[in-house]
Design a protein around this motif. Structure first.
Motif, mmCIF file in Angstrom:
data_model
loop_
_atom_site.group_PDB
_atom_site.id
_atom_site.type_symbol
_atom_site.label_atom_id
_atom_site.label_comp_id
_atom_site.label_asym_id
_atom_site.label_seq_id
_atom_site.Cartn_x
_atom_site.Cartn_y
_atom_site.Cartn_z
ATOM 1 N N ASP A 71 21.647 -3.687 86.867
ATOM 2 C CA ASP A 71 20.227 -3.537 87.148
ATOM 3 C C ASP A 71 19.998 -2.033 87.272
ATOM 4 N N PRO A 72 18.913 -1.516 86.698
ATOM 5 C CA PRO A 72 18.713 -0.067 86.715
ATOM 6 C C PRO A 72 18.797 0.574 88.103
ATOM 7 N N GLN A 73 18.266 -0.096 89.122
ATOM 8 C CA GLN A 73 18.307 0.488 90.464
ATOM 9 C C GLN A 73 19.538 0.057 91.248
ATOM 10 N N MET A 74 19.826 -1.247 91.248
ATOM 11 C CA MET A 74 20.935 -1.747 92.057
ATOM 12 C C MET A 74 22.282 -1.197 91.605
ATOM 13 N N SER A 75 22.469 -1.000 90.323
ATOM 14 C CA SER A 75 23.736 -0.461 89.837
ATOM 15 C C SER A 75 23.980 0.934 90.401
ATOM 16 N N ILE A 76 22.939 1.751 90.420
ATOM 17 C CA ILE A 76 23.055 3.113 90.958
ATOM 18 C C ILE A 76 23.313 3.080 92.462
ATOM 19 N N ILE A 77 22.572 2.251 93.158
ATOM 20 C CA ILE A 77 22.723 2.166 94.614
ATOM 21 C C ILE A 77 24.114 1.659 94.985
ATOM 22 N N ALA A 78 24.544 0.598 94.340
ATOM 23 C CA ALA A 78 25.807 -0.045 94.714
ATOM 24 C C ALA A 78 27.025 0.816 94.411
ATOM 25 N N GLU A 79 26.947 1.674 93.412
ATOM 26 C CA GLU A 79 28.140 2.445 93.062
ATOM 27 C C GLU A 79 28.583 3.394 94.176
ATOM 28 N N SER A 80 27.697 3.734 95.083
ATOM 29 C CA SER A 80 28.087 4.625 96.177
ATOM 30 C C SER A 80 28.454 3.866 97.460
ATOM 31 N N LEU A 81 28.354 2.549 97.447
ATOM 32 C CA LEU A 81 28.668 1.768 98.647
ATOM 33 C C LEU A 81 30.170 1.577 98.807
ATOM 34 N N SER A 82 30.635 1.776 100.013
ATOM 35 C CA SER A 82 32.042 1.503 100.315
ATOM 36 C C SER A 82 32.202 0.012 100.612
ATOM 37 N N ASP A 83 33.428 -0.440 100.710
ATOM 38 C CA ASP A 83 33.675 -1.831 101.088
ATOM 39 C C ASP A 83 33.084 -2.122 102.463
ATOM 40 N N ASP A 84 33.192 -1.163 103.380
ATOM 41 C CA ASP A 84 32.614 -1.351 104.717
ATOM 42 C C ASP A 84 31.090 -1.445 104.655
ATOM 43 N N ASP A 85 30.461 -0.619 103.826
ATOM 44 C CA ASP A 85 29.004 -0.694 103.659
ATOM 45 C C ASP A 85 28.602 -2.069 103.160
ATOM 46 N N ILE A 86 29.330 -2.568 102.188
ATOM 47 C CA ILE A 86 29.013 -3.882 101.614
ATOM 48 C C ILE A 86 29.158 -4.972 102.672
ATOM 49 N N ARG A 87 30.238 -4.932 103.438
ATOM 50 C CA ARG A 87 30.424 -5.919 104.513
ATOM 51 C C ARG A 87 29.297 -5.834 105.534
ATOM 52 N N GLU A 88 28.909 -4.615 105.901
ATOM 53 C CA GLU A 88 27.854 -4.399 106.888
ATOM 54 C C GLU A 88 26.505 -4.921 106.381
ATOM 55 N N LEU A 89 26.179 -4.596 105.142
ATOM 56 C CA LEU A 89 24.914 -5.059 104.566
ATOM 57 C C LEU A 89 24.884 -6.572 104.423
ATOM 58 N N ALA A 90 25.974 -7.142 103.934
ATOM 59 C CA ALA A 90 26.039 -8.592 103.756
ATOM 60 C C ALA A 90 25.914 -9.303 105.104
ATOM 61 N N ALA A 91 26.572 -8.781 106.126
ATOM 62 C CA ALA A 91 26.493 -9.395 107.456
ATOM 63 C C ALA A 91 25.069 -9.305 108.016
ATOM 64 N N TRP A 92 24.424 -8.157 107.832
ATOM 65 C CA TRP A 92 23.058 -7.992 108.356
ATOM 66 C C TRP A 92 22.102 -8.979 107.692
ATOM 67 N N PHE A 93 22.048 -8.956 106.368
ATOM 68 C CA PHE A 93 21.080 -9.806 105.680
ATOM 69 C C PHE A 93 21.428 -11.292 105.822
ATOM 70 N N ALA A 94 22.711 -11.624 105.962
ATOM 71 C CA ALA A 94 23.099 -13.021 106.203
ATOM 72 C C ALA A 94 22.671 -13.472 107.594
ATOM 73 N N SER A 95 22.563 -12.540 108.533
ATOM 74 C CA SER A 95 22.188 -12.899 109.907
ATOM 75 C C SER A 95 20.691 -13.153 110.065
ATOM 76 N N VAL A 96 19.903 -12.840 109.030
ATOM 77 C CA VAL A 96 18.476 -13.098 109.065
ATOM 78 C C VAL A 96 18.273 -14.615 109.072
ATOM 79 N N ASN A 97 17.410 -15.099 109.941
ATOM 80 C CA ASN A 97 17.112 -16.518 110.007
ATOM 81 C C ASN A 97 15.915 -16.796 109.104
#
Length: 104
Positions: A71-97
């Motif tokens: 994806d033009p935006q997500m590909s650029i954003i995701a390439e700088s994310l560390s494994d910890d960033d990904i875990r943190e983001l996934a946990a946050w958005f998964a915790s949304v009710n």
């Protein structure tokens, strides 16, 4: 699109502590532009990610980062994310009710 690294790496809050305190982790700063803090897409072409499983969200971010999904935006954003960033983001958005209303 340039990534503001201070937002991504500035503070080291664990997702569990951040969720318990009601504070979004700093890595959500850039996500909010398109997905809002609750994961609701800000326009019809942006998916709602709030309430999705952490496993699903992690896989999507890893796929964007690795180039398996593009994806033009997500590909650029995701390439700088560390494994910890990904875990943190996934946990946050998964915790949304997320709640849904079925049509009548």
């Amino acid at each position: 699109m340039h990534i503001h690294l201070a937002c991504l790496f500035g503070l080291a809050l664990s997702p569990v502590v951040a969720a318990a305190q009601g504070a979004a982790p700093p890595s959500t700063q850039q996500c909010r532009v398109c997905h809002a803090l609750d994961g609701t897409g800000t326009n019809p072409m942006i998916p709602n990610i709030g309430g999705q499983s952490a496993e699903y969200l992690s896989k999507q971010l890893q796929d964007f980062r690795a180039g398996r999904r593009e994806d033009p935006q997500m590909s650029i954003i995701a390439e700088s994310l560390s494994d910890d960033d990904i875990r943190e983001l996934a946990a946050w958005f998964a915790s949304v009710n997320a709640s849904f209303t079925l049509p009548e």
